[in-house]
Design an enzyme around this catalytic site. Sequence first.
Site, PDB file in Angstrom:
ATOM      1  N   GLY A 170      44.901  49.407  40.703  1.00 60.10           N
ATOM      2  CA  GLY A 170      45.687  48.448  41.464  1.00 60.10           C
ATOM      3  C   GLY A 170      45.953  48.832  42.910  1.00 60.10           C
ATOM      4  O   GLY A 170      46.707  48.151  43.607  1.00 60.10           O
ATOM      5  N   GLU A 189      42.788  54.458  37.535  1.00 62.87           N
ATOM      6  CA  GLU A 189      41.614  53.595  37.396  1.00 62.87           C
ATOM      7  C   GLU A 189      41.431  52.672  38.597  1.00 62.87           C
ATOM      8  O   GLU A 189      41.532  51.453  38.454  1.00 62.87           O
ATOM      9  CB  GLU A 189      41.772  52.742  36.122  1.00 62.87           C
ATOM     10  N   PRO A 190      41.156  53.213  39.771  1.00 60.67           N
ATOM     11  CA  PRO A 190      40.985  52.335  40.924  1.00 60.67           C
ATOM     12  C   PRO A 190      39.627  51.634  40.904  1.00 60.67           C
ATOM     13  O   PRO A 190      38.609  52.256  40.596  1.00 60.67           O
ATOM     14  CB  PRO A 190      41.045  53.324  42.103  1.00 60.67           C
ATOM     15  N   ARG A 204      37.383  34.133  45.130  1.00 64.08           N
ATOM     16  CA  ARG A 204      38.747  34.628  45.280  1.00 64.08           C
ATOM     17  C   ARG A 204      39.609  33.750  46.197  1.00 64.08           C
ATOM     18  O   ARG A 204      40.808  33.609  45.983  1.00 64.08           O
ATOM     19  CB  ARG A 204      38.755  36.085  45.751  1.00 64.08           C
ATOM     20  N   TYR A 212      42.605  32.457  44.098  1.00 66.32           N
ATOM     21  CA  TYR A 212      43.865  33.168  44.350  1.00 66.32           C
ATOM     22  C   TYR A 212      44.476  32.849  45.706  1.00 66.32           C
ATOM     23  O   TYR A 212      45.446  33.509  46.101  1.00 66.32           O
ATOM     24  CB  TYR A 212      43.634  34.689  44.314  1.00 66.32           C
ATOM     25  N   CYS A 223      29.643  21.536  46.010  1.00 62.46           N
ATOM     26  CA  CYS A 223      30.173  20.178  45.978  1.00 62.46           C
ATOM     27  C   CYS A 223      31.625  20.189  45.528  1.00 62.46           C
ATOM     28  O   CYS A 223      31.955  19.782  44.404  1.00 62.46           O
ATOM     29  CB  CYS A 223      29.326  19.319  45.062  1.00 62.46           C
ATOM     30  N   GLU A 224      32.466  20.702  46.367  1.00 61.96           N
ATOM     31  CA  GLU A 224      33.887  20.778  46.048  1.00 61.96           C
ATOM     32  C   GLU A 224      34.627  21.075  47.349  1.00 61.96           C
ATOM     33  O   GLU A 224      34.264  22.023  48.063  1.00 61.96           O
ATOM     34  CB  GLU A 224      34.097  21.918  45.033  1.00 61.96           C
ATOM     35  N   TYR A 246      35.330  42.272  42.955  1.00 64.68           N
ATOM     36  CA  TYR A 246      35.605  40.977  42.311  1.00 64.68           C
ATOM     37  C   TYR A 246      34.935  39.796  43.017  1.00 64.68           C
ATOM     38  O   TYR A 246      35.425  38.669  42.903  1.00 64.68           O
ATOM     39  CB  TYR A 246      37.123  40.749  42.182  1.00 64.68           C
TER      40      TYR A 246
HETATM   41  N1  LLP Z   1      42.613  49.237  35.024  1.00 65.99           N
HETATM   42  C1  LLP Z   1      42.903  48.141  34.301  1.00 65.99           C
HETATM   43  C2  LLP Z   1      43.352  48.289  32.923  1.00 65.99           C
HETATM   44  C3  LLP Z   1      42.764  46.864  34.883  1.00 65.99           C
HETATM   45  O1  LLP Z   1      43.066  45.786  34.162  1.00 65.99           O
HETATM   46  C4  LLP Z   1      42.328  46.743  36.219  1.00 65.99           C
HETATM   47  C5  LLP Z   1      42.163  45.422  36.841  1.00 65.99           C
HETATM   48  C6  LLP Z   1      42.011  47.915  36.936  1.00 65.99           C
HETATM   49  C7  LLP Z   1      42.186  49.153  36.305  1.00 65.99           C
HETATM   50  C8  LLP Z   1      41.490  47.905  38.349  1.00 65.99           C
HETATM   51  O2  LLP Z   1      42.354  47.319  39.252  1.00 65.99           O
HETATM   52  P1  LLP Z   1      42.020  47.423  40.834  1.00 65.99           P
HETATM   53  O3  LLP Z   1      42.182  48.873  41.217  1.00 65.99           O
HETATM   54  O4  LLP Z   1      40.616  46.986  41.022  1.00 65.99           O
HETATM   55  O5  LLP Z   1      43.001  46.498  41.452  1.00 65.99           O
HETATM   56  N2  LLP Z   1      40.005  39.399  39.646  1.00 65.99           N
HETATM   57  C9  LLP Z   1      41.202  39.852  40.351  1.00 65.99           C
HETATM   58  C10 LLP Z   1      41.583  41.256  39.926  1.00 65.99           C
HETATM   59  C11 LLP Z   1      41.813  41.396  38.444  1.00 65.99           C
HETATM   60  C12 LLP Z   1      42.131  42.823  38.084  1.00 65.99           C
HETATM   61  C13 LLP Z   1      42.145  43.005  36.622  1.00 65.99           C
HETATM   62  N3  LLP Z   1      42.373  44.353  36.205  1.00 65.99           N
HETATM   63  C14 LLP Z   1      40.950  39.810  41.846  1.00 65.99           C
HETATM   64  O6  LLP Z   1      39.887  39.342  42.268  1.00 65.99           O
HETATM   65  O7  LLP Z   1      41.819  40.193  42.620  1.00 65.99           O
END
Ligand code: LLP
Length: 461
Positions: free
Chosen positions: A276, A318-319, A358, A362, A389-390, A419
């Site tokens: 995150g 978990e980045p 995105r 979002y 087409c949107e 993503y």
């Molecule tokens: N670990 C777990 C259990 C997760 O569910 C996620 C993301 C991550 C790690 C990695 O998170 P990051 O470091 O990449 O933020 N589609 C959305 C993001 C969904 C994230 C879901 N889980 C977007 O485009 O922003």
Amino acid sequence: MRAHEAGTLHADLGSNGPSWLRTPDDVNALVPILWPKTVTRAASGAIEVGGVDVHRLKEEHGTPAYILDESDFRDRCRNFRNAFGGAEVYYAGKAFIATAVVKILVEEGLSLDVCSGGELAVALRGGMPPERIGFHGNNKSVEELTAAVEAGVGRIIVDSFDEIERLTQIALKAGRRPRVMVRVTVGVEAHTHEFIATAHEDQKFGFSLAGGAAAEAVDKILADDVLELRGLHSHIGSQIFDASGFEVAARRLLSLQARVSEVHGRELPELDLGGGFGIAYTTQDQPADPHELAGDLLRIVKQECAALHLSVPHLSVEPGRAIVGPAVFTLYEVGTVKDVDGIRTFVSVDGGMSDNIRTALYDAAYSATVAGRASSEPPILARVVGKHCESGDIVVKDEFLPADVKAGDLLAVPGTGAYCRSMASNYNHVPRPPVVAVADGTARVIVRRETVDDLLRLDVG
Ligand code: LLP
């Protein structure tokens, strides 16, 4: 602090403020936090990355294309690894995974988090040692769990009582003792600068801490003694810019850890605080340095363990986004420029919501620049839109581009590594773009462009 109601969550991911508040001082400027590190504007005015000019990329690989700056990506892997020292860094494959990416992760000493059988297959094909793979998901199938157990993945993050039962049966049948973590819903929801620490039990992931399900899951796994319980896990959100949410999450996880030690007389050896970590999509975002965040996280865990008389568990994170997001830009070609009188200028590119959902999904904010040349024309406020087409098919909502932006210009949108390819679609039967890795003057395709033949191949009859 703001309540995150169901439904507002997605909007929050893009709530950087309107990008048009940025000053249009220099429409050709490349703001370093937004661009991969080797990107420069050559004397010709064209952007270069890894020593390769965007015109050459266009000639050799076409547009649209995701351009990955390989040395930037490798630096970010190393930076996270160094920042977290002894802790384990699991790259979150959902942000973007491909065989070549896995090979780089192996070389850089990272581990890998996957969340489907498909991602697991890529991880194994790329040569990630199974013991360095973590397997996530709230509804893993029997086939996926069996594949993970047979491959000997290092840890399966269990997410429901159904799954514990299912995995127990699979383990007994296979004569294996899979290592598991329990995903805990800690009641913390964090996005960007804000977090709330009282709600968000109402979600599909994990076992509730407050409701007692997390303790019950731990008790069950330890009592059955078929699965090897390694520790507790939580993931609190996306685009997080400081450690305060992680601090509350870590405290809550460690309170459960203390209970386990009290009730079962044993300490769980591992603790995972999830991903995150935020990145800059526009100049309004100021992401924390991984070293700062890591320092805060490690300090918090140590302090809390000391207070609870626990030994410090082996930490992991978990980045995804923070490693691959800023290492990529999307290269488009402008097809039409339409000035809608008195309203705005629409600049249409040859991709759109199929390669970057995105913005539409979002309300995410991005920036863009004319990449093929410099211009001394004054800036105009433009909206970069796709070819779908949107009318919601928007890539960059508001951006200052030079007034002479025109059909045939190359346009680059930074920060698209996470993503975007992984959430790409074939909407309107538009083939998905390739991913081209650039380093030391060489560009190599790591995911090839999809063709219409690829699309037709799936049709039966
Ligand atoms: N670990 C777990 C259990 C997760 O569910 C996620 C993301 C991550 C790690 C990695 O998170 P990051 O470091 O990449 O933020 N589609 C959305 C993001 C969904 C994230 C879901 N889980 C977007 O485009 O922003």
